[in-house]
Design an enzyme around this catalytic site. Structure first.
Site, PDB file in Angstrom:
ATOM      1  N   TRP A   1      -2.905  -2.527  -1.508  1.00  0.00           N
ATOM      2  CA  TRP A   1      -2.635  -3.923  -1.773  1.00  0.00           C
ATOM      3  C   TRP A   1      -3.362  -4.668  -0.661  1.00  0.00           C
ATOM      4  O   TRP A   1      -2.998  -4.581   0.508  1.00  0.00           O
ATOM      5  CB  TRP A   1      -1.138  -4.210  -1.725  1.00  0.00           C
TER       6      TRP A   1
ATOM      7  N   LYS B   1       5.054  -4.088  -5.701  1.00  0.00           N
ATOM      8  CA  LYS B   1       6.507  -3.959  -5.855  1.00  0.00           C
ATOM      9  C   LYS B   1       7.247  -3.963  -4.519  1.00  0.00           C
ATOM     10  O   LYS B   1       8.355  -4.431  -4.431  1.00  0.00           O
ATOM     11  CB  LYS B   1       6.792  -2.656  -6.618  1.00  0.00           C
TER      12      LYS B   1
ATOM     13  N   HIS C   1      14.591 -37.340  -9.627  1.00  0.00           N
ATOM     14  CA  HIS C   1      14.144 -37.626  -8.255  1.00  0.00           C
ATOM     15  C   HIS C   1      12.689 -37.224  -8.040  1.00  0.00           C
ATOM     16  O   HIS C   1      12.273 -37.027  -6.898  1.00  0.00           O
ATOM     17  CB  HIS C   1      15.052 -36.918  -7.253  1.00  0.00           C
TER      18      HIS C   1
ATOM     19  N   LYS D   1       9.608 -15.556 -12.960  1.00  0.00           N
ATOM     20  CA  LYS D   1       9.225 -14.471 -13.877  1.00  0.00           C
ATOM     21  C   LYS D   1       8.021 -14.869 -14.704  1.00  0.00           C
ATOM     22  O   LYS D   1       7.074 -14.114 -14.863  1.00  0.00           O
ATOM     23  CB  LYS D   1      10.389 -14.208 -14.803  1.00  0.00           C
TER      24      LYS D   1
ATOM     25  N   CYS E   1       0.852  -1.186   0.000  1.00  0.00           N
ATOM     26  CA  CYS E   1       0.000   0.000   0.000  1.00  0.00           C
ATOM     27  C   CYS E   1       0.891   1.240   0.000  1.00  0.00           C
ATOM     28  O   CYS E   1       1.992   1.236   0.540  1.00  0.00           O
ATOM     29  CB  CYS E   1      -0.929   0.105   1.195  1.00  0.00           C
TER      30      CYS E   1
ATOM     31  N   GLU F   1      14.548 -18.466 -11.331  1.00  0.00           N
ATOM     32  CA  GLU F   1      14.182 -17.085 -11.656  1.00  0.00           C
ATOM     33  C   GLU F   1      13.314 -17.052 -12.922  1.00  0.00           C
ATOM     34  O   GLU F   1      12.330 -16.306 -12.998  1.00  0.00           O
ATOM     35  CB  GLU F   1      15.459 -16.239 -11.824  1.00  0.00           C
TER      36      GLU F   1
ATOM     37  N   ASN G   1      -0.833   1.695   5.772  1.00  0.00           N
ATOM     38  CA  ASN G   1      -0.040   0.679   5.087  1.00  0.00           C
ATOM     39  C   ASN G   1       0.475  -0.271   6.157  1.00  0.00           C
ATOM     40  O   ASN G   1       1.114   0.170   7.106  1.00  0.00           O
ATOM     41  CB  ASN G   1       1.123   1.357   4.352  1.00  0.00           C
ATOM     42  N   GLY G   2       0.173  -1.574   6.016  1.00  0.00           N
ATOM     43  CA  GLY G   2       0.658  -2.539   7.005  1.00  0.00           C
ATOM     44  C   GLY G   2      -0.464  -3.427   7.495  1.00  0.00           C
ATOM     45  O   GLY G   2      -1.518  -3.524   6.860  1.00  0.00           O
TER      46      GLY G   2
ATOM     47  N   GLU H   1       4.749 -15.110 -12.555  1.00  0.00           N
ATOM     48  CA  GLU H   1       4.189 -13.872 -12.002  1.00  0.00           C
ATOM     49  C   GLU H   1       3.588 -12.951 -13.056  1.00  0.00           C
ATOM     50  O   GLU H   1       2.661 -12.219 -12.759  1.00  0.00           O
ATOM     51  CB  GLU H   1       5.208 -13.130 -11.131  1.00  0.00           C
TER      52      GLU H   1
ATOM     53  N   ARG I   1       3.226   0.027  -5.290  1.00  0.00           N
ATOM     54  CA  ARG I   1       3.081  -0.617  -3.986  1.00  0.00           C
ATOM     55  C   ARG I   1       1.777  -1.414  -3.860  1.00  0.00           C
ATOM     56  O   ARG I   1       1.581  -2.125  -2.888  1.00  0.00           O
ATOM     57  CB  ARG I   1       3.130   0.421  -2.870  1.00  0.00           C
TER      58      ARG I   1
HETATM   59  C1  F6R Z   1       9.918 -10.861  -8.623  1.00  0.00           C
HETATM   60  C2  F6R Z   1      10.114  -9.810  -7.639  1.00  0.00           C
HETATM   61  C3  F6R Z   1      10.019 -10.182  -6.209  1.00  0.00           C
HETATM   62  C4  F6R Z   1      11.044  -9.371  -5.381  1.00  0.00           C
HETATM   63  C5  F6R Z   1      10.836  -9.644  -3.891  1.00  0.00           C
HETATM   64  C6  F6R Z   1      11.855  -8.926  -3.041  1.00  0.00           C
HETATM   65  O1  F6R Z   1      10.045 -10.362  -9.922  1.00  0.00           O
HETATM   66  O2  F6R Z   1      10.301  -8.673  -7.972  1.00  0.00           O
HETATM   67  O3  F6R Z   1      10.198 -11.542  -6.005  1.00  0.00           O
HETATM   68  O4  F6R Z   1      12.326  -9.728  -5.785  1.00  0.00           O
HETATM   69  O5  F6R Z   1       9.548  -9.238  -3.520  1.00  0.00           O
HETATM   70  O6  F6R Z   1      11.753  -7.542  -3.184  1.00  0.00           O
HETATM   71  P1  F6R Z   1      12.942  -6.598  -2.790  1.00  0.00           P
HETATM   72  O7  F6R Z   1      14.069  -6.878  -3.722  1.00  0.00           O
HETATM   73  O8  F6R Z   1      12.395  -5.214  -2.949  1.00  0.00           O
HETATM   74  O9  F6R Z   1      13.321  -6.919  -1.369  1.00  0.00           O
END
Ligand code: F6R
Length: 607
Positions: free
Chosen positions: A74, A602, A502, A483, A2, A479, A98-99, A486, A27
């Site tokens: 969020w 984010k 396995h 990607k 948020c 990764e 926020n929280g 998500e 956010r």
């Molecule tokens: C995936 C992604 C998330 C962040 C994770 C940590 O694309 O962006 O998995 O890597 O939420 O966020 P930070 O790096 O801001 O601690």
């Protein structure tokens, strides 16, 4: 997560708050809302979904007023509809949050017993009612807020406004960040300095337990005992950027394409290319003395840390324990005296990473942090900061921050290797030179767009995808899967190629694409054996390799993406690009919201 913002200004604040919320939308974007005081009354507009819906509401029914608070949500408690959108009101109080208020259920019960009626399912509304109750008991607004804060358990950044006082916003912080911005006869509060960048670059950050009284004439911060405290006013750096996609369709595409440049900036910060060694930069610990390094992070940042582990152990012979931060924070790991901790975070605000950092603080080990947002809480609470020079990353899926984190980890690894006496001067020069070539190879990788798009068309038709890799390509496989899932919502998993037999091999049939990340390195043949196992079961192999790898694999693939030949050390940095592009193109073909995928945010400031 948020985003919150508040302003006591001179002109109508609603458009300014919307502008600030645009910068905070990363956010969360489940709903948005803002409240002002118009003709002495608290008024608000709220809308489900993205900010654009709130803007539409405001065009239909504009809001006046020179004081206001705003929010982009969020969802944690309660579905993302308009009723649960902030600001929440209780009689003369408006609040954005926020929280998570952890004791909200017991507070809600207590307040309900006393006749307070709840309009939403949120945890936030209890705070509004608590303050209202204090006002009803005769407390002045700021004391009402303070008394209510004392009842709260959990994580919060709050901005509170009161009917009857058009010159007062009370802010509070316990966990998620809150910044106060100083203007000319105007004052602001916001979740971060980026939100306030169009108005001011003069910022004061609240510390945990702080609350603040903000008026046009200035502000006063208090600690959790109600005693006035001084917090440094600082100039915010490097954030007056335009949130602009340039010629790209999405921020994610722009950020993928920025990588050659930002990797180069980041490496140049740590490496002296002329001398072929790491530059001398301040270290929070001495690589020559420590015997273990604990790395902790979340999501993509965790996977960068995992690649770092391979590097530190191989080149610097430094044992690394790596943990997902949400596990590390509760697992009570003993940290030996001669160890150090390293945290990796783009935002520098991730709640679990921050909690892990604080755990290490209590264990008394020195703390370093690799962060992209230099003014973040993780940066401020670390003994030493290793910045990634990625610039603001707006796309929710991390791309350029990841390769910049790798660039920092690789540079730190070289420093560790040299200080621990595990590489010769010649070797150090060679590895620095190899790193210096990463931006050039990244540029070449970007040229593979057409072929990768062709593969993406195939992926866009399937429900499940497997990614395989060995060594540093194993975290990269994870990764790739992260990607893809998500942003395209296709189920994907990344495995160590050797682990296939396995269990996961049971999944393979003719409909299963298997993406194999395999630069031609010393264990290439091992990965080829695993590809054989997939091919024998009809799996559709998409191989990402180089010319030598393509020539030697001798396995029928659906597609082979041929990368430039790169030295083994820098392969994960360069191979990250096709992996990101594959997810990006698949998602664009499927028409998902690439920059703001569903359910994500984010900056993850709740656990
Ligand atoms: C995936 C992604 C998330 C962040 C994770 C940590 O694309 O962006 O998995 O890597 O939420 O966020 P930070 O790096 O801001 O601690």
């Amino acid at each position: 997560m948020c985003g919150i913002v508040g302003m006591v200004g001179h002109s109508p604040v609603a458009p300014l708050i919307v502008d600030a919320l645009k910068r905070l939308e990363y956010r969360g974007y489940d709903s948005a809302g803002l409240a002002t005081i118009e003709a002495g009354q608290l008024v608000r507009r709220r809308a489900e979904g993205k900010l654009i819906n709130l803007e539409k509401r405001l065009r239909e029914e504009p809001l006046g007023g020179t004081i206001g608070i705003g929010h982009t949500r969020w969802a944690t408690h309660g579905v993302p509809n308009e009723t649960n959108a902030h600001p929440h009101f209780s009689k003369d109080v408006a609040i954005v949050h926020n929280g998570i208020i952890e004791n909200f259920a017991e507070l809600r019960e207590e307040l309900t017993r006393e006749g307070y009626e709840f309009a939403s399912q949120t945890d936030t509304e209890v705070v509004a009612h608590l303050i209202s109750r204090e006002l009803a008991r005769g407390a002045e607004p700021q004391h009402a807020a303070f008394n209510a804060l004392k009842r709260l358990k959990g994580a919060f950044a709050l901005a509170i406004m009161f009917r009857g006082d058009e010159d007062l916003i009370v802010g509070a912080r316990n966990g998620p960040p809150l910044a106060v911005g100083h203007g000319e006869g105007e004052m602001y509060v916001g979740s971060d300095a980026i939100a306030l960048a169009p108005f001011t670059d003069s910022i004061t950050y609240l510390e945990d337990g702080d609350w603040v009284v903000v008026r046009r004439s200035g502000m006063q911060i208090y600690d959790m005992n109600g005693a006035p405290v001084d917090r440094k006013r600082q100039q915010s750096v490097g954030i007056s950027f335009l949130v602009d996609k340039g010629n790209h369709r999405h921020f994610m595409e722009k950020e993928i394409h920025e990588q050659p440049e930002v990797i180069s900036h980041t490496l140049a910060h740590y490496l002296d290319f002329t001398e072929g060694r790491t530059k001398s930069f301040d270290m929070p610990f001495d690589f020559g003395r420590i015997e273990r390094l604990a790395i902790s992070a979340c999501g993509t940042a965790y996977l960068a840390g995992l690649i770092g582990k391979y590097w530190f152990e191989r080149y610097a012979r430094l044992p690394v324990d790596i943990d997902i931060a949400s596990e590390f924070r509760y697992r009570e790991m003993p940290l030996p005296k001669n160890s150090a901790a390293l945290f990796v975070s783009q935002s520098g605000e991730t709640a679990d990473t921050l909690a892990s950092l604080r755990y290490c603080r209590t264990e008394g080990v020195p703390i370093g942090a690799i962060v992209n947002v230099r003014e973040s809480t993780i940066a401020r609470e670390s003994d030493g900061v290793f910045p990634t020079l990625a610039g603001p990353e707006i796309g929710v899926a991390s791309t350029k921050a990841f390769t910049c984190q790798l660039s920092v980890l690789a540079s730190l690894c070289l420093r560790a290797a040299s200080e621990r006496g595990h590489i010769s001067r010649e070797e150090e020069k060679r590895l620095v030179h190899e790193l210096s070539e990463a931006p050039r190879f990244a540029t070449q990788a970007l040229k593979l767009g057409d072929q990768i798009e062709k593969v993406a068309r195939e992926l866009s038709q399937v429900h499940d995808v497997l990614y395989l890799g060995r060594d540093t390509s194993y975290p990269l496989a994870m990764e790739g899967a992260l990607k893809l899932k998500e942003i395209s919502y296709i189920h994907a998993e990344g495995y160590a190629a050797g682990e296939l037999k396995h269990g996961p091999i049971a999944l393979i049939d003719e409909s299963m694409p298997v993406i194999v990340i395999a630069p031609h390195d010393r264990i290439f043949e091992k990965t080829v054996s695993n590809m054989q196992e997939v091919a024998a079961r009809g799996g559709k192999i998409i191989l990402i390799t180089d010319e030598q790898g393509a020539a030697r694999s001798m396995i029928k693939t659906l597609e082979t993406i041929v990368m430039p030949e790169v030295p083994e050390f820098i392969a994960p940095i360069v191979y990250a690009l096709p992996v990101q592009m594959l997810a990006y193109y698949t998602a664009t073909i499927m028409g998902t919201d690439v920059d703001q995928p569903r359910n994500l945010a984010k900056s993850v400031t709740v656990e």
